[in-house]
Design an enzyme around this catalytic site. Structure first.
Site, PDB file in Angstrom:
ATOM      1  N   HIS A  81       8.904   5.479  -4.513  1.00 31.74           N
ATOM      2  CA  HIS A  81       9.257   5.381  -3.405  1.00 31.74           C
ATOM      3  C   HIS A  81       8.595   4.857  -2.201  1.00 31.74           C
ATOM      4  CE1 HIS A  81       9.367  10.054  -3.902  1.00 31.74           C
ATOM      5  NE2 HIS A  81       9.636  10.584  -2.775  1.00 31.74           N
ATOM      6  N   LYS A  93       3.702   6.069   1.134  1.00 32.18           N
ATOM      7  CA  LYS A  93       3.829   7.596   0.925  1.00 32.18           C
ATOM      8  C   LYS A  93       2.482   7.413   1.041  1.00 32.18           C
ATOM      9  CE  LYS A  93       5.869  10.939  -2.127  1.00 32.18           C
ATOM     10  NZ  LYS A  93       6.030  11.642  -1.086  1.00 32.18           N
TER      11      LYS A  93
END
Lengths: 240, 240, 240, 240
Positions: free
Chosen positions: B128, B132
């Protein structure tokens, strides 16, 4: 060949035997005499043995004036200094010590070092068969250190990472500021992926090794080059 | 639409607006009245708000007899029981609560569950963007639990892993016996790879999500289906 | 900026505007006067226009003594010779013409050229969104030619390929002896993978571009460098 | 075992020999008598021979009332009809004919068929060693046909593709509307990737086979199941 009956040793003997410009003059393993090598007038000794005997082998070869190519692992800085000390007394002898003889792996590391300064983020994912005892692999550790040095030299800041809520180990282990993730699964052999990221793009360098045979071109290259390179050479990169 | 001015809310409004068979009758966000939804005779409310207000929203919608599609996160078992309690009093109302509306992600999880019993090893690598905050991702945790249950049901033994010499975190985090590795890098959006391994072969299932727009087909599907499914539906899988 | 209202032009204007050391002095597009650029005393013109007007733009800029960075496509050898001719009369002017301003893409091509001599096989798989009209992509064609030259210089023989029973097109198209495969699918943006293979190992270099923003660091680099590099510079590689 | 001295045959003999619940009663190859199989009271014959002899083998086995597992390639619709005709006269005999015995490959095809209806685009990239003579591979062809049928059943329109300027073969070959790209490179063994794409997301299913040993669990499964399944079974999928 020292360690001639090991898995790598068998492959190296076969590869040298098939190379038109090289002669396999002695195969030595546990219980055999090192003098087999000098009696056979070996110009180059290849050592794929174990960390507990490799230093004795190296000292003996350097004393005898025989060039050495070493694939055995476990070379700490202290050991490398020791080898340099022995070579100081025999400046005409060449020694190549390499953690990985796969030309693909060597190029992967070279490219990683080159790309490191151009990307904000970089992480390493190495994947191996489940019989491997160490995590991360030696190649991954070496790659992380090369990247660390390249980023430091370019003045790159720490990588962006907003993680505040992490289950233990989810983000891997950190070596020189570089995260390494070690995957172990049946079916795998030896694989490594380096992921570089910047705004809107990623660059991935991946090496897959399926077979010990893939190391042979690198071993043969080292054998041919070590006779022309007195002193200590670390890794295959300078020979490419 | 509740949470109509959020990033997902804007996308959902646009998608509903463009769908020929659906009408966008009310856009509600912080400071607006929920009664806008009932006044507009909404048949379905879509909730992409925040964990602190979603339960009040749900209770109100169920009370009003309006079906609900929920993409807001933070649903613990206790919260799900609470929702079931409210639905018991209104058996004609449908509620769909899903952690991920990407059809590709839902298929990935279905395939992972299906393949789990046939392979000795399985690990999850999720990747990701570096903003995040949690690692691993909710989707990775959910996938690991599905795999754990499937392996248990099939009587699979623990995965082979000879690692004895591990730097902390190298082998990732473990959820239900499944290792998860969380990569965070600039340039990434939301990606997950599941690697299955058995002697001589690997099977990899990978989902790449580049854009919030990828969730819209799943949201529209849930809107169309929730009116036909009274009671609580968890996840998008039963709708496919 | 020439082509200031195009998709790339808008991004470039924004990027230059945000760069502390650069000033955006003129935005020119179809229907505007080129003299806007000289009136504003532009030191560098960036051209993301179209093949039919780019040559006129270039001639005018060189005449005016303004340095140029060109991202417009369609530069044949004949066009490049023409540009060199104009520059001969204005030796102090710099022109950078690049097919791809993504630094990751440029490194990918550099690495491909470097690795080409060490592997028996190499194929290119490029993957793009389905609105793309040409196949293969310009970057893939350029990569294939770099690989061809590197293999030729190293005396590599033709690649091994026992295919005798091929459905038309299965093995892709061939450029300079290198096979290129063009994948087109919804969800994709711009991706390229170069696969190198030798006995028992493969090396893969992959570039993923998700966003036009990824080209801006390369455009800014070219703007900063073109003022120091009189004459014609092809590609971003010499600037890295 | 028919074809017992072939590469697959040797592996199958070894695998059957090591399986506690199976007995290897006869090994037959070119020049041997088929009656060796019936004399040894074989319950199941496994055929990894060649397209020119497999039909005779099948007819003989069915006549003798022996169940058959076939891995030999080249089964056209006409051949399958022929086999069904022979089985009509011997309804108690079971025949399993499978293009691929890797369980990972079979799951890959099952997943491809399942995902086909949910995505706008799908392409197949298969990668094999350079000694392979046919392109695309049989597995890729079979996968394409499964996808074609699933898309047709779901009423999916043709895939989006704006290509107007294609070098011959760049976009691969087309089977049932699905593009297949065949990569051949040293170092590869047998790999296939299926890429599904929809707005903003892709789903990739990839199978890597490194070793013939990976097919053995599938062959053993077929041997154990064929005795319980009279008639013709196509592919391993119904047995999973």
């Amino acid at each position: 060949m020292l360690g001639a009956r090991g898995r790598m040793g068998i492959e190296v003997c076969r590869a040298v035997d098939q190379a038109g410009d090289l002669d396999l003059v002695a195969m030595v393993d546990q219980g055999d005499w090192l003098f087999n090598a000098s009696d056979a007038a070996a110009q180059v000794v290849v050592d794929f043995t174990t960390p507990d005997v490799v230093m004795d082998n190296l000292q003996w070869c350097i004393d005898q004036g025989i060039n050495v190519v070493v694939g055995t692992s476990g070379f700490t800085d202290a050991r490398l200094e020791q080898v340099k000390g022995w070579l100081a007394a025999k400046p005409e002898v060449g020694v190549v010590i390499a953690p990985n003889f796969g030309i693909g792996a060597v190029l992967m590391m070279e490219f990683a070092e080159r790309a490191a300064r151009y990307f904000d983020s970089v992480e390493i994912i190495e994947q191996h068969h489940p019989k491997k005892v160490d995590a991360p692999s030696g190649t991954a550790l070496h790659t992380a250190r090369l990247i660390e040095q390249a980023r430091k030299a370019a003045g790159k800041p720490a990588m962006p990472d907003a993680t505040t809520d992490e289950m233990p180990g989810a983000r891997g282990t950190e070596v020189g500021g570089v995260r390494i993730h070690s995957v172990r699964a049946a079916g795998l052999v030896a694989h490594q992926e380096i992921l570089f990221g910047a705004t809107g793009e990623t660059l991935t360098i991946r090496h897959d090794s399926f077979d010990r045979a893939s190391f042979m071109p690198g071993v043969l290259l080292a054998i041919r080059e070590v006779v022309k390179r007195p002193g200590l050479t670390l890794g295959l990169a300078p020979l490419l």
